[in-house]
Scaffold this active site. Structure first.
Site, PDB file in Angstrom:
ATOM      1  N   ARG A 162       0.837  -1.217   0.000  1.00  0.00           N
ATOM      2  CA  ARG A 162       0.000   0.000   0.000  1.00  0.00           C
ATOM      3  C   ARG A 162       0.873   1.269   0.000  1.00  0.00           C
ATOM      4  NH1 ARG A 162      -2.879  -3.742  -0.501  1.00  0.00           N
ATOM      5  NH2 ARG A 162      -5.013  -3.991   0.234  1.00  0.00           N
ATOM      6  N   SER A 236     -10.129  -0.405   3.768  1.00  0.00           N
ATOM      7  CA  SER A 236      -9.329  -0.652   4.976  1.00  0.00           C
ATOM      8  C   SER A 236      -8.767   0.662   5.485  1.00  0.00           C
ATOM      9  CB  SER A 236      -8.150  -1.575   4.668  1.00  0.00           C
ATOM     10  OG  SER A 236      -8.592  -2.818   4.216  1.00  0.00           O
ATOM     11  N   GLU A 332      -3.932   3.465   6.819  1.00  0.00           N
ATOM     12  CA  GLU A 332      -3.689   3.354   5.373  1.00  0.00           C
ATOM     13  C   GLU A 332      -4.222   4.590   4.655  1.00  0.00           C
ATOM     14  OE1 GLU A 332      -5.668   1.129   1.766  1.00  0.00           O
ATOM     15  OE2 GLU A 332      -5.100  -0.327   3.293  1.00  0.00           O
TER      16      GLU A 332
END
Ligand code: EPU
Length: 336
Positions: A162, A236, A332
């Site tokens: 990510r 997420s 994130e």
């Protein structure tokens, strides 16, 4: 031309209602350059694609530019591969559908991820055993300082979990305008992820094609993840943390069912969703926001929540997971 004091509510998937002091959209490279020319040197700049990976906690005092660059095409091909180029303002799932319609494999596992084509490499989107870096060829980005377009290959994007160079060293310095993927004519399916196997076998599919895999991923995502059109969210909210094997072994003694994936000899990735769930947060609701009932990694806005409240909730979760397991989670989502 800029508009002033524009609500960003419809431009972020969390559905947070804050204003941008100055706002404009661009659908060509030349209109983007013209807008940049009109910005002041000290203007804070935020480029929005699908707005699917940000939490807006305040009115934005600078300039917000909405990327509406469109177009998806096959730019070259041989007997094994096709190079597909998408403009950064395209919806990512449209790119996936284009690939499937043209019988090109490699991104079927990334079906239905919210967001734009331009955001996909920025955070190296991933799901069900595949990441964008696995099929990436190159991207074009406009360097803001010089207004020149530069190309980045896989290596220069410095992809991580990510992560990419655009979230780190080059943050705020470039605007991604297109991405080209190298997709497969000879498909290599990745159905090893348990949930995909289960979904396919429940449908009686034993030799799936890329469309079957895409449909399976869509079904899994729809069952676990809230649809941002209905409930505001950013996927997420936290990353899955990587910890040392030593720390993992001692945690496992205390929590034998801890969900995890091996990384290498020395490290183990822990499912943050499991940690947050077991710490008692799953489904918790506060007024108009909370933790999703089916996936503890996802924070949700049930309508009218403030970004600041969701941010505070994320801080409480970080503290609680740290106190319980000694693991420091990371967000994130980009906090603005
Ligand atoms: N789990 C729980 N409770 C929860 C959530 C998860 O116990 O509330 C457990 C599950 O039972 C499973 C494990 O945790 O054993 C992993 O859960 P899941 O398969 O749902 O995947 P994840 O690790 O939570 C990651 C990505 C998702 C991606 C899925 C599938 C991150 C931060 N998230 O989630 O990506 O779709 O794997 O590959 O890496 C996103 O980035 O926005 C995103 C949705």
């Amino acid at each position: 031309m800029f508009q002033e004091n524009i609500s960003l509510k419809k431009l972020n998937t969390f559905g947070i209602d804050v204003n941008a002091k100055k706002f404009a959209e661009f659908d060509t490279l030349s209109s983007l350059k013209l807008l940049l020319d009109q910005c002041n040197a000290n203007d804070e700049l935020l480029v929005l694609g699908g707005g699917s990976n940000i939490l807006l906690t305040r009115d934005y005092q600078g300039v917000v530019l909405k990327n509406n660059l469109k177009g998806i095409e096959i730019i070259s091909e041989d007997e094994n591969y096709a190079f597909v180029k998408g403009a950064a303002g395209e919806v990512w799932h449209q790119f996936v559908l284009f690939a499937i319609e043209n019988n090109l494999g490699g991104i079927e596992n990334l079906s239905l991820i919210p967001g734009s084509v331009g955001a996909a490499p920025m955070q190296n989107i991933g799901a069900y055993g595949v990441e964008i870096k696995d099929v990436f060829h190159e991207l074009e980005a406009l360097e803001i300082a010089t207004q020149t377009v530069k190309k980045f290959d896989t290596k220069s994007c410095e992809f991580g979990y990510r992560e990419s160079v655009f979230k780190r060293d080059l943050k705020g310095k470039y605007i991604i305008i297109s991405m080209t993927l190298k997709l497969n004519k000879k498909h290599k399916l990745n159905t090893s992820y348990g949930a995909i196997e289960k979904e396919l076998s429940s449908k009686g599919i034993s030799s799936p094609n890329i469309k079957d895999v895409s449909d399976a991923v869509i079904a899994i995502r729809q069952s676990k993840l809230p649809d941002p059109e209905k409930i505001g969210n950013s996927g997420s909210f936290f990353k899955n943390p990587v910890i040392s094997t030593i720390q993992f072994e001692s945690l496992k003694e205390k929590y034998p069912t801890i969900a995890h994936y091996p990384v290498n000899e020395h490290e183990v990735k822990i499912a943050a969703g499991w940690l947050i769930d077991q710490a008692g947060w799953k489904g918790k609701t506060f007024d108009n926001y909370g933790v999703h009932k089916n996936q503890a990694l996802v924070l949700v806005n049930y309508g009218g929540a403030k970004g600041k409240d969701i941010f505070q909730l994320s801080q409480q979760i970080l503290d609680s997971v740290y106190e319980t397991y000694g693991i420091q989670l990371e967000r994130e989502v980009n906090i603005i």
